[in-house]
Design an enzyme around this catalytic site. Structure first.
Site, PDB file in Angstrom:
ATOM      1  N   TYR A  62     -18.824 -15.008  -8.888  1.00 30.49           N
ATOM      2  CA  TYR A  62     -17.539 -14.979  -8.171  1.00 30.49           C
ATOM      3  C   TYR A  62     -17.753 -14.671  -6.689  1.00 30.49           C
ATOM      4  O   TYR A  62     -17.220 -15.360  -5.808  1.00 30.49           O
ATOM      5  CB  TYR A  62     -16.648 -13.916  -8.843  1.00 30.49           C
ATOM      6  CG  TYR A  62     -15.410 -13.537  -8.087  1.00 30.49           C
ATOM      7  CD1 TYR A  62     -14.368 -14.444  -7.916  1.00 30.49           C
ATOM      8  CD2 TYR A  62     -15.262 -12.243  -7.551  1.00 30.49           C
ATOM      9  CE1 TYR A  62     -13.216 -14.069  -7.225  1.00 30.49           C
ATOM     10  CE2 TYR A  62     -14.125 -11.876  -6.872  1.00 30.49           C
ATOM     11  CZ  TYR A  62     -13.100 -12.791  -6.705  1.00 30.49           C
ATOM     12  OH  TYR A  62     -11.958 -12.427  -6.020  1.00 30.49           O
ATOM     13  N   LYS A  88     -17.098 -16.903  -3.090  1.00 34.65           N
ATOM     14  CA  LYS A  88     -16.336 -16.477  -1.900  1.00 34.65           C
ATOM     15  C   LYS A  88     -17.179 -16.682  -0.635  1.00 34.65           C
ATOM     16  O   LYS A  88     -16.655 -17.069   0.407  1.00 34.65           O
ATOM     17  CB  LYS A  88     -15.902 -15.016  -2.038  1.00 34.65           C
ATOM     18  CG  LYS A  88     -14.880 -14.797  -3.157  1.00 34.65           C
ATOM     19  CD  LYS A  88     -13.630 -15.635  -2.956  1.00 34.65           C
ATOM     20  CE  LYS A  88     -12.550 -15.345  -3.994  1.00 34.65           C
ATOM     21  NZ  LYS A  88     -11.353 -16.169  -3.821  1.00 34.65           N
TER      22      LYS A  88
END
Ligand SMILES: NC(=O)C1=CN([C@@H]2O[C@H](COP(=O)(O)OP(=O)(O)OC[C@H]3O[C@@H](n4cnc5c(N)ncnc54)[C@H](O)[C@@H]3O)[C@@H](O)[C@H]2O)C=CC1
Ligand SMILES: O=C(O)[C@H]1OC(=O)[C@H](O)[C@@H](O)[C@@H]1O
Length: 274
Positions: free
Chosen positions: A134, A138
């Site tokens: 994750y 980003k």
């Protein structure tokens, strides 16, 4: 009147901002892969899967600025992250460019830099240290934003959001809490400030124990009103209910760092010397 597109409208942040944004941006278009359960008669909603470029282009039609909250918002399998955040993040910027959108505010995350120790105060210009797939997505989203700003002139603001909510939930969140009104301020800077080219801000309120140097946001007018310490007692009472986590308690990213962690535990001793 600018038309603003908000992706992720059915999620936690989207649901809160659907109430706060209309007085500022009356021409607000909402999007998500699924409609909000409580969509009002005066709200405009268009469904789109971020993993589909044509659907992204359709929602960008006639739009001046985007606040991009859609995507996979926690650690997930590679395929979940790949579809929603990697392919989805790329599609969103490419569709914005193709449709002549001028500004994008991208919801990045503290997990792009989660493997910095808590005693290390970091600025927005540090080398990324993601704490999972994750977090990597980003970092990727920020990089795509930089590319479209530098090569195509899109005005891009990345918000490394700490933890959004009405109050900080535990000791870690006392450092990274973001009050909803303060997120609105950051979005407005990204959507309106004349000096934006490519910026990375931390999405944090006025937190005394912050780990982040957010001076650029302040230079551009950010004046947060949320004071995490006002909720100290509640946050520490919640903290007392949690099990100690030698890895998560040491690093900024918390449990995202200890999840799937199987490096040599003796390295934690080395880290403590840093
Ligand atoms: N809530 C927080 O404290 C933080 C949030 N963020 C970021 O802010 C954004 C919003 O966060 P939350 O509202 O908490 O997340 P959330 O999970 O509640 O909402 C995300 C929304 O994106 C939608 N979505 C997922 N995959 C999609 C796809 N393929 N196409 C279109 N829509 C899709 C979901 O349906 C959901 O409504 C996320 O990008 C998250 O990574 C970053 C740091 C902290
Ligand atoms: O670090 C945190 O607390 C937050 O970070 C995030 O990026 C997530 O989207 C959110 O669900 C977490 O709660």
């Amino acid at each position: 009147m600018p038309r603003i597109l908000m992706t992720g409208a059915s999620g936690g942040i989207g649901t809160s901002l659907r109430k706060l944004l209309p007085p500022i941006y009356p021409d607000l278009l909402l999007s998500d892969i699924k409609p909000p359960v409580d969509l009002g008669a005066n709200e405009k909603f268009k469904a789109a899967d971020l993993a589909d470029l044509a659907q992204c282009e359709a929602i960008c039609e006639g739009v001046d600025g985007i606040i991009h909250f859609g995507g996979y918002s926690v650690e997930g399998t590679w395929d979940q992250i790949l579809q929603a955040n990697i392919i989805g993040g790329y599609n969103l910027f490419e569709a914005a460019y193709r449709k002549g959108v001028k500004r994008v505010v991208f919801a990045s995350s503290n997990h792009a830099v989660g493997f910095y120790p808590r005693h290390h105060r970091i600025g927005a210009d540090v080398t990324p240290r993601p704490d999972g797939r994750y977090g990597v997505s980003k970092v990727f989203g920020e990089a795509v934003g930089a590319l479209y700003a530098d090569k195509h002139g899109l005005k891009v603001t990345c918000l490394r959001i700490g933890n959004f909510g009405d109050m900080p939930l535990d000791q870690r969140r006392l450092a990274i809490w973001l009050k909803p009104d303060d997120l609105v301020q950051l979005c407005r800077i990204g959507l309106e400030h004349p000096d934006i080219h490519f910026e990375v801000f931390y999405g944090a309120s006025l937190n005394e124990r912050a780990w982040w140097d957010n001076h650029r946001a302040y230079e551009l007018g950010y004046r947060p009103t949320g004071r995490a310490e006002d909720f100290r007692e509640h946050a520490m009472a919640e903290q007392a209910k949690l099990k100690p986590d030698p890895v998560g308690d040491y690093f900024q990213g918390g449990t995202f760092c200890s999840m799937e962690f199987d490096a040599d535990p003796s390295r934690i001793i080395d880290w403590k010397k840093r």
